[in-house]
Scaffold this motif. Structure first.
Motif, PDB file in Angstrom:
ATOM      1  N   UNK A 165       0.826  -1.205   0.000  1.00 23.12           N
ATOM      2  CA  UNK A 165       0.000   0.000   0.000  1.00 23.12           C
ATOM      3  C   UNK A 165       0.863   1.259   0.000  1.00 23.12           C
ATOM      4  N   UNK A 166       2.174   1.093  -0.111  1.00 20.98           N
ATOM      5  CA  UNK A 166       3.037   2.264  -0.168  1.00 20.98           C
ATOM      6  C   UNK A 166       3.003   2.820  -1.582  1.00 20.98           C
ATOM      7  N   UNK A 167       2.742   4.121  -1.742  1.00 20.01           N
ATOM      8  CA  UNK A 167       2.661   4.682  -3.100  1.00 20.01           C
ATOM      9  C   UNK A 167       3.959   4.522  -3.881  1.00 20.01           C
ATOM     10  N   UNK A 168       5.076   4.354  -3.187  1.00 19.28           N
ATOM     11  CA  UNK A 168       6.362   4.160  -3.853  1.00 19.28           C
ATOM     12  C   UNK A 168       6.562   2.725  -4.325  1.00 19.28           C
ATOM     13  N   UNK A 169       5.712   1.834  -3.893  1.00 23.82           N
ATOM     14  CA  UNK A 169       5.909   0.414  -4.177  1.00 23.82           C
ATOM     15  C   UNK A 169       4.727  -0.107  -4.981  1.00 23.82           C
ATOM     16  N   UNK A 170       4.988  -0.354  -6.266  1.00 20.64           N
ATOM     17  CA  UNK A 170       3.895  -0.781  -7.157  1.00 20.64           C
ATOM     18  C   UNK A 170       3.960  -2.284  -7.364  1.00 20.64           C
ATOM     19  N   UNK A 171       3.884  -3.033  -6.312  1.00 22.95           N
ATOM     20  CA  UNK A 171       3.999  -4.465  -6.489  1.00 22.95           C
ATOM     21  C   UNK A 171       3.203  -5.222  -5.446  1.00 22.95           C
ATOM     22  N   UNK A 172       3.055  -6.491  -5.743  1.00 24.13           N
ATOM     23  CA  UNK A 172       2.523  -7.417  -4.768  1.00 24.13           C
ATOM     24  C   UNK A 172       3.601  -8.431  -4.420  1.00 24.13           C
ATOM     25  N   UNK A 173       3.364  -9.154  -3.372  1.00 21.95           N
ATOM     26  CA  UNK A 173       4.344 -10.148  -2.917  1.00 21.95           C
ATOM     27  C   UNK A 173       3.609 -11.448  -2.668  1.00 21.95           C
TER      28      UNK A 173
END
Ligand SMILES: [Zn+2]
Ligand SMILES: [Zn+2]
Ligand SMILES: [Zn+2]
Length: 111
Positions: A91-99
């Protein structure tokens, strides 16, 4: 005619991850969709404990919001361990990924 994208909002693929072997696959990709939002704006477990968190992860299976592995509580991982839900989005706007916790790889959304 095209076939492919399962789910409504784009599809997901495994992101390249330097330092790890190429060609790894995530069997959960067909299940990955953005949960119905909006997500909560904090880690509820941390709020109860009065702990701070670093970043938040959003479970794609049930919409649970928990803190990341760099946070004191690691509640997103704890949620995965307790529920078996495999994939959480940052949910961090800097992080466009899932894990994917089960396959231990990053997923990125393909528009
Ligand atoms: Zn997976
Ligand atoms: Zn937490
Ligand atoms: Zn969940």
């Amino acid at each position: 005619m095209t076939t492919g994208a399962v789910g409504g909002e784009g599809s997901w693929r495994v992101a390249p991850d330097p330092g790890r072997p190429d060609g790894r696959v995530c069997g959960h990709l067909p299940e990955v969709t953005r949960p119905a939002g909006p997500p909560g704006d904090g880690c509820e477990e941390c709020e109860v404990l009065g702990w701070a968190w670093a970043r938040l992860r959003w479970c794609t299976t049930c919409g649970h919001v928990g803190c990341c592995d760099s946070s004191r509580g690691r509640h997103a991982y704890a949620h995965h361990a307790a529920s078996g839900h495999p994939v959480a989005l940052s949910l961090d706007p800097e992080e466009k990924w899932g894990w994917c916790y089960e396959d231990e790889l990053f997923l990125i959304e393909v528009p």
